[in-house]
Design an enzyme around this catalytic site. Structure first.
Site, PDB file in Angstrom:
ATOM      1  CB  THR A   1      87.342  27.029  22.548  1.00 22.54           C
ATOM      2  OG1 THR A   1      86.954  27.758  21.378  1.00 22.54           O
ATOM      3  CG2 THR A   1      86.414  27.423  23.692  1.00 22.54           C
TER       4      THR A   1
ATOM      5  CG  ASN B   1      88.284  35.847  14.368  1.00 18.60           C
ATOM      6  OD1 ASN B   1      88.801  36.588  15.202  1.00 18.60           O
ATOM      7  ND2 ASN B   1      86.988  35.653  14.305  1.00 18.60           N
TER       8      ASN B   1
ATOM      9  CB  SER C   1      93.040  25.291  16.658  1.00 13.90           C
ATOM     10  OG  SER C   1      92.025  24.353  16.423  1.00 13.90           O
TER      11      SER C   1
ATOM     12  CB  THR D   1      91.832   8.552  26.790  1.00 16.67           C
ATOM     13  OG1 THR D   1      91.511   7.785  27.948  1.00 16.67           O
ATOM     14  CG2 THR D   1      92.594   7.691  25.796  1.00 16.67           C
TER      15      THR D   1
ATOM     16  CB  CYS E   1      82.881  30.677  17.954  1.00 14.35           C
ATOM     17  SG  CYS E   1      84.071  29.348  17.703  1.00 14.35           S
TER      18      CYS E   1
END
Length: 371
Positions: A73, A140, A188, A226, A313
């Protein structure tokens, strides 16, 4: 703790593979920041760059073209962020992270088989040359493989930039970023046996990514923050294990065919979306005539089987699937379809169990309506 024992929702997220868990556990035992110059930091940096190299090798690109993100995303958002001033062209079957990110999107029509209409794309490009185009590699909900390579060639003819959300294809089919011809591609980890919360945007060298998240020099100043060393390590490990899944693809296609046949032979009215188009192994979208998908999901969950009704989602919304509606499905079919998806941890017996449950539920529902 759920009492669900059969997991058939791999398109939402795959179970993390044992090898990935082991690699991530070892990475978590280290405590260096990948941006630190001392030995601990260098060790963390080595893990990050090692994973980046593995991902680059898998998708036939260069490590320098890979920017790690929190998931696909964010990768999709980062891609659109580069071209906010151009017209946005997207297909009617894109994931919510594309549909809700595109600005006043121009919509590519979809054929009844679930593949995009290339003629529709070309008409939009003629009227909007130099647009930003985004087309998914694999849908999907239906598993239908999209003609992205052909779409990329069209986009280049009109001076457009093209992005591909390759999330559902990245662990289910061979992908060559260079051969695909796109400018950017999102992937992903959690769709291919890796951890949640880590993804990447692959971009051609010609695109100089401007960061959405600022405040640090990480990821070559393309994405501050990070680095999640353990998740990145798990991503790299999961990518190394993809070949084992690809080797099972032909067997999984047979399993999917068996599952669909068990249902459609008994209930010919049941529809399999995308059955006439090329599909990846492990995804089946099928209707139960006259029974809402939310009713099905609850019944199967109570019986210990997890499936879904579409994109995780957008779950929780009781409405017809926009993807299926775009394919020309009726309101009834679009609200009675479920998505069954499976992979590395699935057995054929689990699919047979779901088919039996499906048929029993349909029979009970039919008797109730007839009473």
């Amino acid at each position: 703790m759920s009492n669900t024992s059969v997991y058939l929702d791999y398109a939402a997220t795959t179970p993390v593979k044992p090898e990935v868990i082991k690699a991530m556990t070892l990475a978590l035992e280290s405590h260096g920041n990948a941006s630190s110059v001392h030995g601990f930091g260098r060790d963390a940096r080595h893990k990050v760059e090692g994973a980046r190299a593995l991902i680059a090798k898998r998708y036939h690109t260069k490590p320098s073209q890979i920017t790690f993100t929190s998931g696909a995303t964010e990768a999709n958002n980062l891609a659109f962020h580069q071209f906010v001033g151009r017209p946005h062209i997207v297909s009617a079957i894109e994931h919510p992270s594309i549909m809700q990110t595109a600005h006043a999107p121009l919509i590519i029509d979809v054929q009844e088989d679930g593949a995009i209409n290339l003629n529709s794309l070309e008409e939009l490009l003629k009227a909007n040359p130099h647009a930003f185009v985004s087309i998914m590699l694999v849908n999907n909900e239906t598993g239908v493989i999209q003609p992205v390579k052909e779409a990329a060639a069209l986009a280049k003819e009109y001076g457009a930039i093209i992005h591909c959300d390759a999330v559902q294809g990245a662990g289910r089919m061979p992908i060559n970023f260079k051969d695909l011809g796109v400018d950017m591609m999102s992937i992903s980890a959690h769709k291919l046996g890796g951890p949640q919360g880590i993804g990447a945007l692959i971009a051609n060298d010609t695109i100089k990514l401007a960061p959405m998240i600022t405040g640090g020099s990480q990821e070559s100043r393309k994405r501050a923050g990070t680095e999640n060393v353990a998740a990145i390590t798990g991503f790299g490990c999961a990518v190394e294990l993809i070949d084992a899944d690809l080797e099972k693809a032909s067997e999984w296609i047979k399993w999917r065919g068996m599952f669909e046949m068990l249902i459609t032979q008994r209930v010919p009215q049941a529809k399999v979306f995308g059955a006439d188009a090329p599909r990846v192994a492990g995804i089946s979208c099928i209707t139960m005539p006259g029974v809402r998908n939310d009713t099905q999901l609850m019944a199967f969950d109570l019986a210990g089987v997890a499936v879904s009704s579409g994109s995780a989602c957008s779950s929780g919304k009781v409405q017809p699937s926009p993807v299926l509606k775009a394919m020309g499905a009726s309101e009834a079919d679009a609200t009675s379809a479920i998505r069954v998806s499976f992979g590395w941890g699935t057995s054929i017996a689990e699919l047979e169990k779901l088919a039996e449950l499906w048929l029993n539920l349909y029979q009970r529902s039919s008797k109730t309506k007839a009473a």
